[in-house]
Scaffold this active site. Sequence first.
Site, mmCIF file in Angstrom:
data_model
loop_
_atom_site.group_PDB
_atom_site.id
_atom_site.type_symbol
_atom_site.label_atom_id
_atom_site.label_comp_id
_atom_site.label_asym_id
_atom_site.label_seq_id
_atom_site.Cartn_x
_atom_site.Cartn_y
_atom_site.Cartn_z
ATOM 1 N N ARG A 94 0.630 -1.185 -0.122
ATOM 2 C CA ARG A 94 0.039 -0.126 0.031
ATOM 3 C C ARG A 94 0.887 1.395 0.096
ATOM 4 O O ARG A 94 0.340 2.418 -0.034
ATOM 5 C CB ARG A 94 -1.000 -0.183 1.164
ATOM 6 N N ARG A 128 -21.436 -3.173 3.452
ATOM 7 C CA ARG A 128 -20.729 -4.467 3.705
ATOM 8 C C ARG A 128 -20.954 -5.036 5.088
ATOM 9 O O ARG A 128 -20.949 -4.247 6.127
ATOM 10 C CB ARG A 128 -19.332 -4.465 3.421
HETATM 11 P P1 AP5 Z 1 -8.449 -3.984 4.125
HETATM 12 O O1 AP5 Z 1 -9.439 -5.140 4.576
HETATM 13 O O2 AP5 Z 1 -7.431 -4.365 3.114
HETATM 14 O O3 AP5 Z 1 -9.316 -3.036 3.481
HETATM 15 P P2 AP5 Z 1 -9.335 -2.234 2.054
HETATM 16 O O4 AP5 Z 1 -8.351 -2.244 1.204
HETATM 17 O O5 AP5 Z 1 -9.927 -0.707 2.465
HETATM 18 O O6 AP5 Z 1 -10.646 -3.123 1.224
HETATM 19 P P3 AP5 Z 1 -11.747 -3.399 1.482
HETATM 20 O O7 AP5 Z 1 -11.364 -4.777 2.339
HETATM 21 O O8 AP5 Z 1 -12.553 -2.230 1.991
HETATM 22 O O9 AP5 Z 1 -12.449 -3.726 -0.021
HETATM 23 P P4 AP5 Z 1 -12.170 -4.762 -0.902
HETATM 24 O O10 AP5 Z 1 -11.491 -4.137 -2.099
HETATM 25 O O11 AP5 Z 1 -11.587 -5.949 -0.111
HETATM 26 O O12 AP5 Z 1 -13.830 -5.046 -1.397
HETATM 27 P P5 AP5 Z 1 -14.747 -6.347 -0.899
HETATM 28 O O13 AP5 Z 1 -14.654 -7.383 -1.648
HETATM 29 O O14 AP5 Z 1 -14.820 -6.473 0.422
HETATM 30 O O15 AP5 Z 1 -7.684 -2.931 4.948
HETATM 31 C C1 AP5 Z 1 -8.343 -2.640 6.221
HETATM 32 C C2 AP5 Z 1 -7.499 -1.703 7.191
HETATM 33 O O16 AP5 Z 1 -6.220 -2.311 7.501
HETATM 34 C C3 AP5 Z 1 -6.780 -0.427 6.146
HETATM 35 O O17 AP5 Z 1 -7.517 0.812 6.079
HETATM 36 C C4 AP5 Z 1 -5.505 -0.259 6.949
HETATM 37 O O18 AP5 Z 1 -5.685 0.673 8.079
HETATM 38 C C5 AP5 Z 1 -5.091 -1.577 7.489
HETATM 39 N N1 AP5 Z 1 -3.991 -2.129 6.346
HETATM 40 C C6 AP5 Z 1 -4.375 -3.359 5.681
HETATM 41 N N2 AP5 Z 1 -3.382 -3.603 4.883
HETATM 42 C C7 AP5 Z 1 -2.430 -2.557 5.136
HETATM 43 C C8 AP5 Z 1 -1.409 -2.383 4.600
HETATM 44 N N3 AP5 Z 1 -0.821 -3.076 3.580
HETATM 45 N N4 AP5 Z 1 -0.351 -1.234 4.949
HETATM 46 C C9 AP5 Z 1 -0.847 -0.497 5.991
HETATM 47 N N5 AP5 Z 1 -2.292 -0.804 6.554
HETATM 48 C C10 AP5 Z 1 -3.007 -1.716 6.143
HETATM 49 O O19 AP5 Z 1 -16.073 -5.673 -1.333
HETATM 50 C C11 AP5 Z 1 -16.576 -4.546 -0.842
HETATM 51 C C12 AP5 Z 1 -18.070 -4.829 -0.404
HETATM 52 O O20 AP5 Z 1 -18.762 -4.708 -1.847
HETATM 53 C C13 AP5 Z 1 -18.462 -5.995 -0.078
HETATM 54 O O21 AP5 Z 1 -19.893 -5.980 0.777
HETATM 55 C C14 AP5 Z 1 -18.893 -6.884 -1.281
HETATM 56 O O22 AP5 Z 1 -19.809 -7.959 -0.969
HETATM 57 C C15 AP5 Z 1 -19.430 -5.878 -2.143
HETATM 58 N N6 AP5 Z 1 -18.841 -6.152 -3.624
HETATM 59 C C16 AP5 Z 1 -17.761 -6.591 -3.948
HETATM 60 N N7 AP5 Z 1 -17.641 -6.852 -5.322
HETATM 61 C C17 AP5 Z 1 -19.027 -6.332 -5.756
HETATM 62 C C18 AP5 Z 1 -19.529 -6.322 -7.083
HETATM 63 N N8 AP5 Z 1 -18.932 -6.549 -8.196
HETATM 64 N N9 AP5 Z 1 -20.634 -5.575 -7.019
HETATM 65 C C19 AP5 Z 1 -21.302 -5.223 -6.039
HETATM 66 N N10 AP5 Z 1 -20.904 -5.410 -4.786
HETATM 67 C C20 AP5 Z 1 -19.599 -5.846 -4.642
#
Ligand code: AP5
Length: 212
Positions: A94, A128
Amino acid sequence: MAQSSRTGIMLIGAPGSGKGTQAKKLKESLGYAHVSTGDLLRAAVKQGTELGKQAKSFMDAGGLVPDELVIGLLEEALTKPETHKGFILDGFPRTAVQAEALDAKVSLDKVIYMKVPFELIEERITGRRMSKSGHVYHVKYNPPETEGVCDVTGEELYQRSDDTPEKVQERLDKFVAETQPVVPRYQAKGIVVEVDGVGTPDEVFTRISAVL
Ligand code: AP5
């Protein structure tokens, strides 16, 4: 860790762009390990480890956990036997520092850059719902059969503490400032493929499968 011949795929994209959803599908279809630093950090917070205690305030604020904490976590995850065939990175790197640490340890075969307009992100994130075991639902797009209950485990669903409208903007800002600038590093290696992340999860998965 030494450089190895195992397959490495990275999913990169804004929060809520569907990285976790697609990584789980890829894990099922390819048999590679799903390595999500977000999941690893949430597990550490839940277990109350020292790392979890240090990470929690950054995560709750929608900020990034310091590089040195996350890099150690990732390096440990990549030594696990289940990653030996291949791994799917979700949420790492990231920052430029994390990308440098990663590239010194493993080589990647493909970087999937998930593109979803920011206007759609807030609805995806605030809708979510998760089970403690990590099953992910969406109140509108992927609701459980019984409201509030995981179809697979029967556990009660909860909302992540960083999935509020106020935190979404903070997380998007961090993505633009810290994570997007990592992409050109991999574009220069010719391994980045941009994938349209709008559509049903199955439609997006078909697009990803076509480029792998
Ligand atoms: P992390 O858990 O990695 O969160 P993120 O990157 O913010 O990503 P999300 O999990 O929010 O989303 P996603 O892209 O995986 O989407 P999802 O498939 O769930 O990190 C959380 C926190 O941890 C960070 O903010 C940070 O503090 C820390 N962190 C983690 N890694 C780090 C690093 N390397 N360095 C520093 N800090 C770090 O989908 C989202 C929703 O949309 C779900 O409800 C799903 O059902 C829905 N959905 C998915 N696809 C679709 C579609 N095609 N159409 C409709 N709905 C959909």
